[in-house]
Design an enzyme around this catalytic site. Sequence first.
Site, PDB file in Angstrom:
ATOM      1  N   HIS A   1       7.030  10.321  19.322  1.00 25.86           N
ATOM      2  CA  HIS A   1       6.510   9.218  18.472  1.00 25.86           C
ATOM      3  C   HIS A   1       7.249   7.881  19.168  1.00 25.86           C
ATOM      4  O   HIS A   1       8.593   8.045  19.492  1.00 25.86           O
ATOM      5  CB  HIS A   1       7.080   9.351  17.076  1.00 25.86           C
ATOM      6  CG  HIS A   1       6.720   8.195  16.219  1.00 25.86           C
ATOM      7  ND1 HIS A   1       5.478   7.840  15.727  1.00 25.86           N
ATOM      8  CD2 HIS A   1       7.497   7.219  16.013  1.00 25.86           C
ATOM      9  CE1 HIS A   1       5.424   6.624  14.941  1.00 25.86           C
ATOM     10  NE2 HIS A   1       6.858   6.073  15.094  1.00 25.86           N
TER      11      HIS A   1
ATOM     12  N   ASP B   1       6.018  11.811  10.383  1.00 24.95           N
ATOM     13  CA  ASP B   1       6.942  11.299  11.555  1.00 24.95           C
ATOM     14  C   ASP B   1       8.253  11.572  10.849  1.00 24.95           C
ATOM     15  O   ASP B   1       9.092  10.966  10.809  1.00 24.95           O
ATOM     16  CB  ASP B   1       6.729   9.659  11.568  1.00 24.95           C
ATOM     17  CG  ASP B   1       5.595   9.509  12.375  1.00 24.95           C
ATOM     18  OD1 ASP B   1       4.999  10.460  13.087  1.00 24.95           O
ATOM     19  OD2 ASP B   1       4.949   8.439  12.175  1.00 24.95           O
TER      20      ASP B   1
ATOM     21  N   ARG C   1      -4.681  12.599  14.755  1.00 19.41           N
ATOM     22  CA  ARG C   1      -5.036  13.293  13.269  1.00 19.41           C
ATOM     23  C   ARG C   1      -3.844  13.716  12.883  1.00 19.41           C
ATOM     24  O   ARG C   1      -3.074  14.305  13.559  1.00 19.41           O
ATOM     25  CB  ARG C   1      -6.065  14.354  13.415  1.00 19.41           C
ATOM     26  CG  ARG C   1      -7.367  14.055  14.340  1.00 19.41           C
ATOM     27  CD  ARG C   1      -8.331  13.166  13.191  1.00 19.41           C
ATOM     28  NE  ARG C   1      -9.179  12.204  14.062  1.00 19.41           N
ATOM     29  CZ  ARG C   1      -9.710  11.024  13.536  1.00 19.41           C
ATOM     30  NH1 ARG C   1      -9.561  10.770  12.326  1.00 19.41           N
ATOM     31  NH2 ARG C   1     -10.545  10.643  14.339  1.00 19.41           N
TER      32      ARG C   1
ATOM     33  N   LEU D   1      -2.130  16.671  10.945  1.00 18.00           N
ATOM     34  CA  LEU D   1      -2.419  18.157  10.683  1.00 18.00           C
ATOM     35  C   LEU D   1      -2.333  18.420   9.256  1.00 18.00           C
ATOM     36  O   LEU D   1      -1.746  17.952   8.465  1.00 18.00           O
ATOM     37  CB  LEU D   1      -1.532  19.164  11.609  1.00 18.00           C
ATOM     38  CG  LEU D   1      -1.431  18.615  13.347  1.00 18.00           C
ATOM     39  CD1 LEU D   1      -0.453  19.550  13.931  1.00 18.00           C
ATOM     40  CD2 LEU D   1      -2.913  19.124  13.708  1.00 18.00           C
TER      41      LEU D   1
END
Length: 225
Positions: free
Chosen positions: A114, A150, A96, A98
């Site tokens: 990642h 990211d 999810r 945030l």
Amino acid sequence: MRFSPRKKLVILVSGKGTNLDAIVHYLGKQNLSADIVGVISDRPDAYALSRAETYGLPCYVIDYATYAHPRNFQEDLSNRLQTLSPDLIVLAGFMRILSTEIVEHFYGKLINIHPSLLPKFRGLKTHERVLASGELQHGTTVHFVTPELDEGPIIAQCRLNLMPGETTESLKLRVQALEHQLYPVVIAWYVQERLKLTAQGVVFDDSLLSPQGYQYVPICYETEL
Ligand code: GRF
């Protein structure tokens, strides 16, 4: 000598929990001054929860599927996080995004792993896209979390060379093996107060890291040679 209380870690999961496993083992092996005070999952069937229960860790399910509105999910997650009051929140396969409120509240205390060499290949299906693009290298990145997906300041990366005959599955396994080495080490740096996010960028051992972060060289196992 300055007394530093033990660091409180909260780990957020949605999936298998192989990173959680690696982190728990490393914390124990290195005898780090840190405790996992909570493992939070957004789904009740995440295998990571079974692992956490086996280790006797406090588990919390905030089941996304039961919420009529994502905002209420984020509020409950935020409340739980604030109650646990962690020094560091570790996203370990948490699926999810945030809320900005959570990210801003825990700014500098929130990290993610990642499966790509960021800033390349943000988002999902990284292994497929790496194979299709003809990249020669791939890997994993640990970064501080900011509201943009990211895109937070990079702490460290660990890379591999693509091999002949590489598939999505082989890449996934090889990248995960790197993650299991890199993530616990970065968490240890944070626990040891060697790592912090400043307005200038990521500072490690009192030096500002380059935008690519610390390039961590993995230990090669015989099976990988
Ligand atoms: C990892 O590959 C990580 O890069 C991504 O989600 C995966 C989680 O795997 N963010 P696991 O649940 O730790 O096994």
